[in-house]
Design an enzyme around this catalytic site. Structure first.
Site, PDB file in Angstrom:
ATOM      1  N   LYS A  69       1.127  -0.871   0.357  1.00 55.92           N
ATOM      2  CA  LYS A  69      -0.024  -0.181   0.291  1.00 55.92           C
ATOM      3  C   LYS A  69       0.629   1.263  -0.410  1.00 55.92           C
ATOM      4  CE  LYS A  69      -3.826  -2.596   2.391  1.00 55.92           C
ATOM      5  NZ  LYS A  69      -4.779  -2.752   3.200  1.00 55.92           N
ATOM      6  N   GLN A  71      -4.713  -1.699   9.786  1.00 54.62           N
ATOM      7  CA  GLN A  71      -4.488  -3.016   9.550  1.00 54.62           C
ATOM      8  C   GLN A  71      -4.997  -4.154   9.615  1.00 54.62           C
ATOM      9  OE1 GLN A  71      -3.169  -3.558   6.186  1.00 54.62           O
ATOM     10  NE2 GLN A  71      -4.238  -5.561   6.148  1.00 54.62           N
ATOM     11  N   ASP A  88     -11.105   2.349   4.031  1.00 61.73           N
ATOM     12  CA  ASP A  88     -11.463   1.283   3.795  1.00 61.73           C
ATOM     13  C   ASP A  88     -13.302   0.643   3.773  1.00 61.73           C
ATOM     14  OD1 ASP A  88      -9.662  -0.658   3.668  1.00 61.73           O
ATOM     15  OD2 ASP A  88      -9.461  -0.703   5.708  1.00 61.73           O
TER      16      ASP A  88
END
Ligand code: NAP
Length: 282
Positions: A52, A96, A119
């Protein structure tokens, strides 16, 4: 024989376009910034986070990784999230997953400001997606919609079957398809007569994490198939949830694994970060 939908090539193309858009934003004084918070030493997560970070760098998004130790408490992680919520230079925050067992994932995801929830996992984002309002859709299903767009696959009015009902793939996928006027059926492990349902489908999206969930006898000729799964076969090779070799002979379009949905997921995270920065400065 199906057209193979190349997510890797599309991702490359979209990233090139993003580079130009971000260069223009920078001229206007807008520098999109993503912060990824990683807790602990999960090796798969470390790879995802590094990818990422690298992809952000490629398109000109500023990115930072905050790596906290395995024994981080929930309060410490929440403090980090609150600081990032307050920081005006940060447009997107991503924690994460998975998190170490002493931390409640739900509480942490809910602490992220919905305006920075790139997200799309915050309940507010889920709600906005469900009513078709402006929020953030999770990256994997957004990437699939981008693949459909690229290959001219119209979902409106189509009979779409989503296999899998997770919060990160199946459910938001169904919501996006519905938003685009598809007729949607969601299947899961308790679904009876799955093959009967998939045989009627114009489009099947498979996200179960189980090899050979979809086989050739379960689809009609000309079906469009998207394979989200990421599994290893007995030789340790990456494979999806679809019996690709057989199903591609009947399908009109199909995504491969690897090189299908996977690369598009990071691309859509970048897209959400740009969106967050644009909304932030609006
Ligand atoms: P998940 O949370 O484990 O959910 C799996 C879903 O599949 C569940 O809803 C489950 O039903 C359903 N299911 C399991 N076995 C089934 C069967 N035999 N028939 C019908 N439905 C079945 O998984 P996920 O997070 O959605 O991920 C799914 C797969 O996609 C995994 O392989 C994951 O690694 C991959 N993935 C890839 C990307 C990418 O970027 N390419 C992103 C995310 C995920 P129940 O709800 O009844 O248990």
């Amino acid at each position: 024989m199906a057209t193979i939908m190349d997510g890797k090539a599309l991702s490359q193309k979209l990233k090139e376009q993003m580079k130009e858009r971000i260069a223009q934003m920078r001229v206007e004084g807008i520098i999109p910034k993503l912060v990824v918070v990683l807790v602990g030493n999960d090796s798969a997560s470390e790879v995802y986070v590094r990818n990422k970070h690298k992809s952000c760098g490629e398109v000109g998004i500023e990115s930072e990784i905050i790596h906290l130790p395995e024994e981080t408490t929930q309060e410490e992680l929440l403090d980090t999230v609150y600081q990032l919520n307050e920081d005006p230079t940060v447009d997107g925050i991503l924690v994460q997953l998975p998190l170490p067992k002493q931390i409640n994932e739900k509480i942490v995801l809910r602490a992220i400001l919905p305006e920075k929830d790139v997200d799309g996992f915050h309940p507010v984002s889920v709600g906005l997606l469900s009513i078709g309002d402006e929020g953030f859709a999770p990256a994997t299903p957004s990437g699939i919609m981008a693949i459909f767009k690229e290959y001219g696959i119209e979902v409106a009015g189509k009979n779409c079957v989503v296999i899998g009902r997770s919060n990160i793939v199946g459910k938001p996928m169904a919501a996006l398809l519905l938003q685009h006027d598809a007729t949607v059926t969601i299947c899961h492990s308790k679904t009876q007569n799955l093959a009967e349902i998939t045989r009627r489908a114009d489009i099947v999206i498979v996200a179960t994490g189980r090899r050979n969930t979809l086989t050739a006898d379960m689809v009609k000729d000309g079906v469009v198939v998207v394979d989200v799964g990421m599994n290893r076969n007995e030789l340790g090779k990456l494979c999806g949830d679809v019996d690709f070799a057989q199903v591609k002979e009947k399908a009109s379009f199909i995504t491969p694994v690897p090189g299908g949905v996977g690369p598009m997921t990071i691309t859509e995270l970048l897209e959400n970060t740009i969106l967050a920065a644009q909304r932030h400065h609006r």
